[in-house]
Motif scaffolding. Structure first.
Motif, PDB file in Angstrom:
ATOM      1  N   UNK A  43       0.849  -1.197   0.000  1.00 38.65           N
ATOM      2  CA  UNK A  43       0.000   0.000   0.000  1.00 38.65           C
ATOM      3  C   UNK A  43       0.883   1.246   0.000  1.00 38.65           C
ATOM      4  N   UNK A  44       0.691   2.078  -1.022  1.00 37.21           N
ATOM      5  CA  UNK A  44       1.381   3.359  -0.969  1.00 37.21           C
ATOM      6  C   UNK A  44       0.441   4.448  -1.448  1.00 37.21           C
ATOM      7  N   UNK A  45       0.706   5.701  -1.065  1.00 35.08           N
ATOM      8  CA  UNK A  45      -0.233   6.761  -1.430  1.00 35.08           C
ATOM      9  C   UNK A  45      -0.245   6.996  -2.943  1.00 35.08           C
ATOM     10  N   UNK A  46      -1.437   7.211  -3.472  1.00 33.11           N
ATOM     11  CA  UNK A  46      -1.562   7.458  -4.912  1.00 33.11           C
ATOM     12  C   UNK A  46      -1.289   8.922  -5.222  1.00 33.11           C
ATOM     13  N   UNK A  47      -1.424   9.742  -4.208  1.00 35.02           N
ATOM     14  CA  UNK A  47      -1.297  11.184  -4.425  1.00 35.02           C
ATOM     15  C   UNK A  47      -0.861  11.845  -3.116  1.00 35.02           C
ATOM     16  N   UNK A  48      -0.120  12.930  -3.241  1.00 32.13           N
ATOM     17  CA  UNK A  48       0.235  13.713  -2.056  1.00 32.13           C
ATOM     18  C   UNK A  48      -0.163  15.160  -2.308  1.00 32.13           C
ATOM     19  N   UNK A  49      -0.894  15.735  -1.372  1.00 28.89           N
ATOM     20  CA  UNK A  49      -1.252  17.151  -1.497  1.00 28.89           C
ATOM     21  C   UNK A  49      -0.488  17.932  -0.440  1.00 28.89           C
ATOM     22  N   UNK A  50       0.041  19.074  -0.847  1.00 32.16           N
ATOM     23  CA  UNK A  50       0.719  19.950   0.110  1.00 32.16           C
ATOM     24  C   UNK A  50      -0.031  21.280   0.129  1.00 32.16           C
ATOM     25  N   UNK A  51      -0.576  21.610   1.273  1.00 29.41           N
ATOM     26  CA  UNK A  51      -1.239  22.906   1.421  1.00 29.41           C
ATOM     27  C   UNK A  51      -0.259  23.860   2.101  1.00 29.41           C
ATOM     28  N   UNK A  52       0.098  24.905   1.374  1.00 27.42           N
ATOM     29  CA  UNK A  52       1.037  25.885   1.902  1.00 27.42           C
ATOM     30  C   UNK A  52       0.225  27.069   2.424  1.00 27.42           C
ATOM     31  N   UNK A  53       0.156  27.211   3.729  1.00 28.32           N
ATOM     32  CA  UNK A  53      -0.587  28.344   4.293  1.00 28.32           C
ATOM     33  C   UNK A  53       0.259  29.604   4.226  1.00 28.32           C
ATOM     34  N   UNK A  54      -0.401  30.693   3.931  1.00 32.51           N
ATOM     35  CA  UNK A  54       0.304  31.967   3.993  1.00 32.51           C
ATOM     36  C   UNK A  54       0.204  32.495   5.422  1.00 32.51           C
ATOM     37  N   UNK A  55       1.235  32.223   6.209  1.00 30.31           N
ATOM     38  CA  UNK A  55       1.233  32.692   7.603  1.00 30.31           C
ATOM     39  C   UNK A  55       2.141  33.914   7.752  1.00 30.31           C
ATOM     40  N   UNK A  56       2.475  34.550   6.621  1.00 27.35           N
ATOM     41  CA  UNK A  56       3.404  35.674   6.694  1.00 27.35           C
ATOM     42  C   UNK A  56       4.788  35.150   6.989  1.00 27.35           C
ATOM     43  N   UNK A  57       5.446  35.726   8.002  1.00 26.40           N
ATOM     44  CA  UNK A  57       6.764  35.198   8.360  1.00 26.40           C
ATOM     45  C   UNK A  57       6.580  34.030   9.314  1.00 26.40           C
ATOM     46  N   UNK A  58       6.731  32.818   8.781  1.00 28.54           N
ATOM     47  CA  UNK A  58       6.533  31.608   9.576  1.00 28.54           C
ATOM     48  C   UNK A  58       6.369  30.435   8.640  1.00 28.54           C
ATOM     49  N   UNK A  59       6.050  29.291   9.208  1.00 33.68           N
ATOM     50  CA  UNK A  59       5.844  28.087   8.409  1.00 33.68           C
ATOM     51  C   UNK A  59       4.569  27.383   8.844  1.00 33.68           C
TER      52      UNK A  59
END
Ligand SMILES: [Zn+2]
Length: 387
Positions: A1-17
């Motif tokens: 079993x492995x993931x078929x897809x990976x989604x990355x949501x990049x939040x705009x937090x200004x200066x930060x991660x």
């Protein structure tokens, strides 16, 4: 079993991660949150804005793991107060932090080292976040990682190989105790060094003087640290932790996710001394060559994307829209830190230009005001489409 897809949501937090990774499996999605902090949100009152981000994370349901790369405010303050309560309610099974946050790092400690030295620590305002992370970890599972150690994510993410490339323990690299102010070969301070560095790179050892450890020979835990501190008095032990507190970027967790040939690199704010351990080893350099998605280190600072790392990335390309061109994800807010005259502004212009020239660069600053995030989707078996 492995993931078929990976989604990355990049939040705009200004200066930060704040990065939310969703691994798509036939049996249901698994979600991993990497950092949740901001020292300068893009707009509105900071708490309101971070609350919106927290609610958006919660709207996706269960969170399987939380990674707090290091203890700086712009990476963890979202785990404190009201926003932290929301994250805790998503009941993550696993909380990953660097080995330096392990309460066991101080002999009889029942609290994270941060709190025990709080009187002397400038980031005391992170206390509620530090405590919440600790509590979340206790309720489920807390893993404190170092270079070469298991991340604990393996069981949560079947079919994904995860390498912890940093931070090194002091035994792996005592260099993390200091942050060097200058490094012409590795930093992005001066344009001219681009050429010099490129010319001198031909297959030479990256860190000729760095100590070498095979990953399997790496210490399994904090033995060295504990052994070294056992004979010390309480004051000296605290001092030891304080020293590392001044160089928190060197304690950043560096995670490499691999699904088949597809890989994503999340190095937090790791600086050169942190990188020196993994870059000093052939096996890790090989893995780093294949990176498809690079979370730009330290908000684009001049000193957190070592040139020797950047040059390893084989998917760099000047050809726009190439099918497997490297994707760079940059979370930052300009005009907050550093100094243009000193060539230390964040993000650093020379680095930005290179990222834009040689990769598909996304920067949170380019998001319209109304947008909280941008989504990227990757299908590991199909190369790397951009988002
Ligand atoms: Zn940061």
């Amino acid at each position: 079993m492995k993931p078929s897809k990976v989604a990355v949501r990049v939040y705009n937090v200004g200066f930060g991660d704040c990065f939310l990774l969703t691994f798509h499996y036939a049996a249901g999605n698994r979600r991993v949150l990497i950092d949740f902090g901001s020292s300068a949100p893009p707009r509105q009152s900071p708490s309101d804005y971070m609350l919106r981000v927290a609610r958006d994370i919660a709207a996706g349901g269960r969170l399987h793991a939380v990674v707090a790369t290091h203890r700086h405010r712009d990476h963890i303050n979202g785990f404190g107060s009201r926003t932290g309560k929301i994250i805790a309610s998503l009941a993550p099974e696993l909380v990953i932090q660097p080995w330096t946050e392990d309460p066991a790092a101080l002999a009889d400690a029942t609290e994270p080292a941060a709190i025990r030295v709080a009187q002397n620590y400038e980031d005391i305002q992170n206390r509620s976040a530090v405590e919440r992370l600790m509590k979340m970890g206790r309720r489920s599972r807390a893993v404190y990682v170092h270079g070469g150690s298991p991340s604990g994510l393996e069981e949560i993410l079947p079919g994904v190989e995860i390498n912890v490339l940093g931070p090194p323990t002091l035994e792996q690299s005592a260099a993390i105790r200091r942050e060097r102010p200058r490094d012409p070969a590795e930093f992005w301070q001066f344009r001219a060094f681009l050429e010099t560095a490129a010319a001198g790179s031909g297959g030479a050892e990256v860190f000729p003087h760095a100590a070498r450890y095979r990953p399997d020979a790496a210490p399994a835990d904090l033995r060295w640290f504990l052994a070294r501190t056992r004979g010390l008095g309480e004051e000296q032990r605290k001092e030891f932790v304080r020293v590392l507190d001044r160089v928190l970027n060197n304690t950043s967790v560096i995670l490499l996710f691999r699904i088949g040939d597809f890989s994503m690199l999340f190095p937090g704010d790791a600086q050169i001394e942190n990188w020196s351990w993994s870059l000093g080893q052939r096996c890790y350099r090989e893995l780093l060559r294949g990176v498809n998605v690079y979370k730009v280190g330290h908000h684009g600072s001049f000193n957190a994307t070592p040139r020797s790392l950047w040059k390893l990335f084989a998917h760099r390309s000047r050809k726009k829209n190439g099918p497997s061109r490297l994707v760079s994800l940059l979370s930052t807010r300009s005009g907050k830190y550093g100094d243009e005259d000193m060539h230390t502004e964040v993000p650093r212009q020379t680095l930005l230009e290179t990222l834009a020239r040689e990769s598909n660069l996304f920067c949170t600053e380019t998001l319209p005001k109304s947008r909280l995030y941008k989504d990227f989707e990757f299908v590991p078996d199909r190369g790397v489409p951009d988002g």
